[in-house]
Design a protein around this motif. Structure first.
Motif, PDB file in Angstrom:
ATOM      1  N   SER A 370       0.831  -1.212   0.000  1.00 53.07           N
ATOM      2  CA  SER A 370       0.000   0.000   0.000  1.00 53.07           C
ATOM      3  C   SER A 370       0.863   1.259   0.000  1.00 53.07           C
ATOM      4  CB  SER A 370      -0.933   0.012   1.216  1.00 53.07           C
ATOM      5  OG  SER A 370      -1.905  -0.999   1.103  1.00 53.07           O
ATOM      6  N   LEU A 371       1.957   1.233   0.741  1.00 52.20           N
ATOM      7  CA  LEU A 371       2.849   2.394   0.763  1.00 52.20           C
ATOM      8  C   LEU A 371       3.555   2.550  -0.580  1.00 52.20           C
ATOM      9  CD1 LEU A 371       4.085   4.733   2.275  1.00 52.20           C
ATOM     10  CD2 LEU A 371       5.746   3.161   3.290  1.00 52.20           C
ATOM     11  N   LEU A 372       3.949   1.448  -1.184  1.00 53.07           N
ATOM     12  CA  LEU A 372       4.638   1.514  -2.466  1.00 53.07           C
ATOM     13  C   LEU A 372       3.699   1.922  -3.598  1.00 53.07           C
ATOM     14  CD1 LEU A 372       7.016  -1.530  -2.063  1.00 53.07           C
ATOM     15  CD2 LEU A 372       7.693   0.864  -2.287  1.00 53.07           C
ATOM     16  N   LYS A 373       2.402   1.731  -3.413  1.00 51.90           N
ATOM     17  CA  LYS A 373       1.432   2.257  -4.377  1.00 51.90           C
ATOM     18  C   LYS A 373       1.532   3.783  -4.424  1.00 51.90           C
ATOM     19  CE  LYS A 373      -3.548   2.331  -5.385  1.00 51.90           C
ATOM     20  NZ  LYS A 373      -4.902   1.938  -4.916  1.00 51.90           N
ATOM     21  N   PHE A 374       1.724   4.381  -3.247  1.00 54.39           N
ATOM     22  CA  PHE A 374       1.943   5.828  -3.161  1.00 54.39           C
ATOM     23  C   PHE A 374       3.238   6.218  -3.867  1.00 54.39           C
ATOM     24  CE2 PHE A 374       4.355   8.956  -0.540  1.00 54.39           C
ATOM     25  CZ  PHE A 374       3.657  10.110  -0.864  1.00 54.39           C
ATOM     26  N   TYR A 375       4.319   5.486  -3.590  1.00 54.49           N
ATOM     27  CA  TYR A 375       5.610   5.854  -4.179  1.00 54.49           C
ATOM     28  C   TYR A 375       5.666   5.565  -5.674  1.00 54.49           C
ATOM     29  CZ  TYR A 375       7.659   7.275   0.200  1.00 54.49           C
ATOM     30  OH  TYR A 375       7.939   7.955   1.353  1.00 54.49           O
ATOM     31  N   ASP A 376       4.848   4.655  -6.167  1.00 51.75           N
ATOM     32  CA  ASP A 376       4.819   4.439  -7.615  1.00 51.75           C
ATOM     33  C   ASP A 376       4.309   5.672  -8.338  1.00 51.75           C
ATOM     34  OD1 ASP A 376       5.209   2.569  -9.858  1.00 51.75           O
ATOM     35  OD2 ASP A 376       3.035   2.783 -10.109  1.00 51.75           O
ATOM     36  N   LEU A 377       3.456   6.452  -7.665  1.00 55.23           N
ATOM     37  CA  LEU A 377       2.953   7.688  -8.268  1.00 55.23           C
ATOM     38  C   LEU A 377       4.059   8.725  -8.444  1.00 55.23           C
ATOM     39  CD1 LEU A 377      -0.420   8.007  -6.315  1.00 55.23           C
ATOM     40  CD2 LEU A 377      -0.095   7.239  -8.684  1.00 55.23           C
TER      41      LEU A 377
END
Length: 547
Positions: A370-377
């Motif tokens: 879930s956190l890496l979904k943010f960083y993928d942005l």
């Protein structure tokens, strides 16, 4: 056969692990799962930053990713605080903008403090980054540690002279210091712009003897500082003046003073006879009061204050306007100056490399996906653009006829914010895993005016002085044993060289005995030969991989 069976079993296990991670991660193809929505992130930030709590770009991305972030952003003593947290096992969910070295990543990854991100960099979890790594395998190679794992997301900026139409690409970091002189003072004294170090010496002496700050700008009597810089600093050090002795020992991402010879051999300029001669030469300047005694202790803000008050005759910076303020019109760039033997050599600096030290997920994080979904942005080009420079409608004011976002101009920045464009950028810039690819300047945003100016200066004024642009590549990857040697000796080596260099400029020397003692200390106490061996081995492997 046994090895092949083992490999298949390991691959199957990895596939099961990845599948499990995807099922557990809501938003990455999983079903109902225990999803973490609140995350704690410790991040570095610029001293001029407004902080991240109210940063609109970060808020919008977090909302899109369906998470909330509690920011702890630090501009001072960042590394000290990080070390304390890791040692005390008081971990945030992620460390951002810390600039961990590969050695840090390997160590903290090896002991489980940082998790391996490889299973999450997939089309399902991180589609933006996954595509970039497929299109740019060299970036994936640069962030993959010797154990085959990834402990940090990539960041870097592919900004070079091809962006302004040059035939060959030279990183904006190639020559980090541009030197400048007050031509109005020269004209008033009937002197020409110097072309040699000896001529610059005479100009500095004339500035001092005629107290030009007082005489020309009506500042207080005795206020003239012939030359002021920092000491071994990024864009505001004294190092560019060493070119007259055959080298420029720039601050370096790899290790200070490292150079490659034309035959591909690693060397350190701080062990050469020309280096020794330079120390003796510039001590004479210092003893005559031509070099600012504060150069060893002042920070960039103090230097800017002196220069923008009309006190300083010669200094170094990227831009004349930014350093000299209202007096900028009186200054011109100095050429690379010839030394006592009538020659010079600019040792260019490496640049444009990929770092993986600006975002790592710790073992404290319960829901990395879930956190890496943010960083993928972060890897969407318009988001990257805004994280680097500032938001649309703040730093970016509209689009040109080609659909590229345009940066705020100096006049617009001063009128709207009472700041320079650089100060506006520093206020909004977010430290972290920002990856600006070269094609972004053609597809997403026009390079900011200051960068265009700097690259133009680099290409037209400074690169003609560079005889050989060979440089040690920043993307070399080291083995665990090599990283151990680097960690053991690098800091002591750099600090020892810097300490002796400062001492010799201030006090004179080195004598034969002092030089012998210095070389012995570097070899026997600071790992000179071991470091040279490590960097040579890594470079040789780099060449082999390229081929």
């Amino acid at each position: 056969m046994k090895k092949e069976i083992k490999r298949k079993v390991e691959n199957a296990a990895t596939s099961v692990l990845c599948a499990g991670l995807l099922l557990l991660a809501a938003g990455c193809g999983g079903k109902k799962a225990s999803k973490q929505t609140d995350f704690k992130i410790l991040s570095g930030m610029s001293a001029l930053s407004n902080g991240y709590d109210d940063n609109k770009v970060l808020k919008d991305m977090a909302a899109k990713a369906g998470i909330n972030i509690k920011w702890e952003s630090l501009s001072d003593s960042v590394n000290e605080q990080v070390n304390i947290r890791i040692a005390g096992n008081e971990l945030p969910d992620a460390f951002q903008g810390i600039n961990f070295t590969n050695y840090n990543l390997s160590n903290y990854g090896g002991d489980g403090t940082f998790i391996d991100l490889t299973p999450y960099i997939t089309d399902e979890c991180m589609p933006n980054l996954s595509k970039i790594l497929k299109d740019h395998p060299e970036i994936k190679s640069a962030i993959t540690m010797a154990d085959g794992k990834i402990y940090g997301l990539p960041s870097g900026e592919q900004m070079g002279t091809v962006a302004i139409g040059a035939k060959e690409n030279h990183s904006i970091f190639t020559v980090p210091q541009f030197s400048m002189i007050n031509k109005a003072w020269l004209d008033a004294l009937g002197l020409k712009v110097p072309e040699t170090l000896d001529e610059l010496h005479d100009c500095l002496l004339a500035f001092k003897e005629n107290d030009m700050s007082h005489k020309y700008y009506k500042n207080a009597a005795g206020s003239t500082i012939p030359m002021s810089t920092g000491f071994d600093q990024w864009c505001w050090g004294q190092n560019v003046f060493y070119a007259g002795f055959g080298f420029t020992n720039w601050i370096n991402d790899i290790i200070s003073d490292i150079v490659l010879t034309e035959s591909g051999k690693v060397d350190f300029v701080s062990t050469r006879d020309d280096y020794r001669k330079a120390m003796d030469y510039f001590h004479k300047w210092y003893a005559e009061g031509l070099m600012d005694p504060s150069m060893f202790s002042q920070d960039a803000t103090q230097l800017i204050s002196k220069c923008s008050s009309g006190y300083v005759g010669v200094s170094t910076w990227w831009y004349i306007e930014e350093l000299m303020g209202d007096y900028a019109k009186d200054y011109v760039f100095l050429p690379i100056l010839k030394g006592p033997d009538g020659d010079y050599n600019v040792t260019v600096r490496t640049g444009g490399g990929i770092s993986s030290g600006n975002l790592s997920i710790t073992k404290a994080c319960k829901d990395p996906a879930s956190l890496l979904k943010f960083y993928d942005l972060w890897y969407e080009s318009e988001n990257t653009m805004q994280l680097q420079y500032g938001p649309i409608d703040v730093f970016f004011t509209g689009k040109d006829s080609d659909g590229l976002w345009l940066s705020i101009t100096e006049d617009e920045a001063k009128q709207k914010f009472g700041k320079s464009a650089g100060e506006v950028k520093a206020s909004y810039e977010v430290m972290g895993p920002k990856l600006i690819l070269a094609d972004y300047y053609k597809t997403t945003f026009k390079m900011e005016d200051r960068a265009i100016e700097r690259l133009t200066d680099l290409e037209n004024f400074w690169m003609p002085y560079v005889k050989n642009d060979i440089t040690y590549p920043v993307d070399c990857v080291y083995t665990e044993d090599e990283l151990e040697i680097i960690d053991t000796y690098k800091t002591d080596f750099e600090n020892t060289v810097s300490e002796y260099e400062g001492t010799w400029i201030k006090n004179g020397g080195p004598t034969d005995a002092q030089w012998k003692e210095y070389i012995s200390l570097l070899e026997n106490g600071c790992g000179l030969n071991k470091l040279k061996g490590v960097y040579q081995a890594a470079y040789d492997r780099y060449l082999k991989n390229i081929k």
